[in-house]
Design an enzyme around this catalytic site. Structure first.
Site, PDB file in Angstrom:
ATOM      1  N   ASN A  81      -3.387   0.880   8.697  1.00 11.92           N
ATOM      2  CA  ASN A  81      -4.588   0.795   8.486  1.00 11.92           C
ATOM      3  C   ASN A  81      -5.298   1.594   9.391  1.00 11.92           C
ATOM      4  OD1 ASN A  81      -2.906  -1.701   8.062  1.00 11.92           O
ATOM      5  ND2 ASN A  81      -4.718  -2.768   7.153  1.00 11.92           N
ATOM      6  N   HIS A  96     -10.019   1.764   2.894  1.00  8.67           N
ATOM      7  CA  HIS A  96      -9.519   3.076   3.836  1.00  8.67           C
ATOM      8  C   HIS A  96      -9.897   4.404   3.739  1.00  8.67           C
ATOM      9  CE1 HIS A  96      -6.091  -0.096   4.812  1.00  8.67           C
ATOM     10  NE2 HIS A  96      -7.362  -0.480   5.219  1.00  8.67           N
ATOM     11  N   TYR A 104       0.777  -1.164  -0.072  1.00  4.08           N
ATOM     12  CA  TYR A 104      -0.052  -0.043   0.029  1.00  4.08           C
ATOM     13  C   TYR A 104       1.031   1.254   0.162  1.00  4.08           C
ATOM     14  CZ  TYR A 104      -3.626  -2.833   2.634  1.00  4.08           C
ATOM     15  OH  TYR A 104      -4.348  -3.946   2.942  1.00  4.08           O
TER      16      TYR A 104
END
Ligand code: 6FA
Ligand code: ABL
Length: 533
Positions: A510, A472, A392
């Protein structure tokens, strides 16, 4: 009945707000559009093998991957065109439960927080007191299915990474890896539902209603007087009133809260006009409040790399855990909440800072799990040895998108937030190249997707947009733009927002840890703000 505080949405933001406001003696109503999730909340959706035990799909960590493969996934919001949880707990009842204590950078002014917010420590401490993280969720303290950790340690060791206990030092996020940390408690889903919601439930001044959909807030100019719902048992026309100084807290999530605002005549004109065109009731046009609701949205772009290694147990890619689990593992879990099924799929996480060609630092996070969602390869391969590294791009990324509603009032990205800025794409590509640079040094390790007929550059360039997202979403009601530093919606007297939508930029990990620390801080400001009930 009139309430001091009406909270819209029982995700982490709404639950934490409800607990703290009721703790302070306020008369609180929490409204959730969805139904039960974990057993404790009345949920009963469970695999046959767990019959006779107070467990559901949402309780058992090892069932996490089946949320994406179930044929009747009633928990996803049907009117949001990406994964969003519409049940008690919101995202925290269906998420992977990866849980990072906030880094100081997550609440920095560089990230868009007002300077009065940067001292998050007392609020983060309150959160940790209720929901401590664990990187060994199995109740026997042992770790299971660890092969991917060993392989990743070799791969990253050659790149100068060091192993740490990640939540022991939240600010250290460069060239580090460690065991995945979770919000599980006692080998089951923990999070706000198992903690804050339970303490709220003990108070006579707290009322919780499931299956109630909030359509809009009812307002007289800047003054909110109640909420309109689809439940006429709650009041005439389904309207629930506030007490004279009462307040509404929106906590319907990054897609849900903007939609409630649009339907209340708050937001950009083009979105309110969509509501108008649908023939729905709105305040008079001179009372519309023009705010950039839906803009400034971010979500991590993520790319999956799939590998095989002879030591790895892919755990059947989690395909059998619902209907035909490995018997010893099911029995062990049922006996005392230990073993493989006491943990969700991730095993390792890692971070690295990257320097973009514009001179900005962008962080990259990796998540490693046994199994793979999809494979595209010319190689013959052994599926029982597969594992996935998801990379990510996080803090520092510059791309922004826009959330809105379409004519059916489905909430969706009007502008996708990934790789709007080419430098984000370039920088993640650089990170991916580095991750795989030491594959040849690890005996037996093969990257199967992408394979050797596809360059990493082409793999990233051709990556399906539908798979780039990370669930997210933040920023659609960013603090400073849509809400002030007390989370009060600009132009209103008594409408607040406490959910991921006010978080101005992506945290380094996260987001649920940041969302929950934010909620603790927000609710303490709301309580301190004069003029309330
Ligand atoms: N975050 C992490 O930190 N770690 C993870 O592992 C992780 N995994 C996932 C994941 O696997 C999935 C599939 C998803 C969807 C998210 C994940 N996240 C993870 C992100 C994290 O869960 C979210 O950032 C977090 O839950 C956001 O919290 P919010 O409070 O902002 O909002 P929610 O969407 O959770 O809750 C909103 C609630 O409002 C829902 O219960 C919804 O049903 C309710 N609601 C919406 N509109 C409403 C309305 N009009 N009336 C009444 N209720 C409404
Ligand atoms: C997260 O934070 C992400 O939001 C989820 O997408 C991620 O789960 C979990 N944590 C765990 O890392 C992934 C699943 O592992 C995949 O199997 C699934 O295809 C994907 O979510 C869907 O977005």
């Amino acid at each position: 009945t009139a309430y001091d505080y009406i909270i819209v949405g029982a995700g982490p933001g709404g639950i934490i707000a409800a607990d703290r406001l009721s703790e302070a003696g306020k008369n609180v109503l929490l409204l959730e559009r969805g139904g039960p999730s974990t057993w404790e909340t009345g949920g009963r959706y469970a695999p046959d093998w767990a019959d006779g035990q107070p467990l559901t799909k949402f309780d058992v960590p090892g069932l996490f991957e089946t949320l994406f493969t179930d044929s009747n996934p009633f928990w996803w919001c049907k009117d949001v065109n990406t994964f969003a949880g519409c049940l008690v707990g919101g995202g925290t009842s269906v998420n992977g439960a990866l849980y990072w204590y906030p880094a100081d950078s997550d609440f920095s002014t560089e990230q868009g927080w007002p300077s009065s917010w940067v001292n998050h420590a007392p609020y983060t401490a309150k959160l940790i007191d209720r929901i401590p993280s664990t990187d060994h969720p199995s109740t026997d303290g042992l770790r299971y299915l660890e092969q991917t950790e060993n392989v990743t340690a070799m791969l990253l060791g050659y790149q100068g990474y060091r192993q740490v206990t990640i939540n022991d030092d939240p600010d250290s996020k460069d060239h580090i890896y460690g065991y995945s940390a979770y919000s599980f408690i006692g080998g089951q889903r923990g999070g706000p539902v198992a903690t804050y919601l339970q303490s709220a439930n003990t108070r006579p001044n707290f009322t919780f209603k499931q299956w109630v959909y909030v359509l809009n807030v009812v307002r007289d100019g800047a003054q909110i007087t109640g909420v309109a719902t689809n439940d006429t048992s709650l009041g005439p026309d389904g309207v629930v009133p506030l007490t004279p100084n009462g307040r509404v807290v929106l906590a319907a999530g990054s897609f849900g809260s903007p939609r409630v605002l649009f339907r209340s005549g708050i937001g950009p004109e083009d979105m309110i006009e969509v509501v108008q065109a649908a023939g729905l009731e709105l305040p008079d046009e001179e009372d519309w409040i023009d705010l950039p609701v839906g803009y400034n949205v971010s979500d991590n772009p993520s790319i999956n790399l799939v590998f095989t290694h002879p030591s790895v147990d892919a755990y059947d890619n989690w395909a059998t855990v619902w209907s035909d689990p490995r018997e010893a593992d099911a029995n062990q879990y049922l006996a005392n909440r230990s073993g493989v099924l006491a943990q969700a799929s991730p095993r390792v996480n890692f971070w690295r800072a990257l320097c973009g060609s514009d001179g900005n630092t962008r962080w990259m996070q990796g998540t490693v799990r046994p199994g793979a969602a999809s494979v595209d390869t010319v190689y013959p391969y052994n599926a029982s040895q597969m594992f996935t590294i998801t990379a990510y791009l996080s803090t520092g990324l510059t791309s922004r998108g826009r959330i809105g509603i379409d004519v059916a009032l489905t909430a969706r990205a009007l502008v996708n937030p990934w790789f709007v800025d080419e430098i984000d794409r370039e920088t993640l590509l650089q990170g991916l190249e580095e991750i795989v640079s030491t594959v040849p040094l690890v005996n037996g390790l093969t990257m199967i997707t992408p394979d050797n007929t596809t360059t990493m550059e082409d793999y990233v360039a051709d990556y399906s947009v539908a798979s780039l997202g990370s669930n997210h979403w933040v920023g659609s009601n960013a603090i400073g733009a849509v809400v002030d530093e007390n989370t009060l919606v600009f132009g209103t007297n008594n409408l607040f927002i406490v959910d991921a939508s006010i978080v101005p930029a992506l945290p380094v990990g996260n987001p649920q840890g940041v969302v929950m620390s934010m909620a603790e801080q927000a609710v303490s400001r709301i309580l301190a703000l004069a003029g309330g009930p």
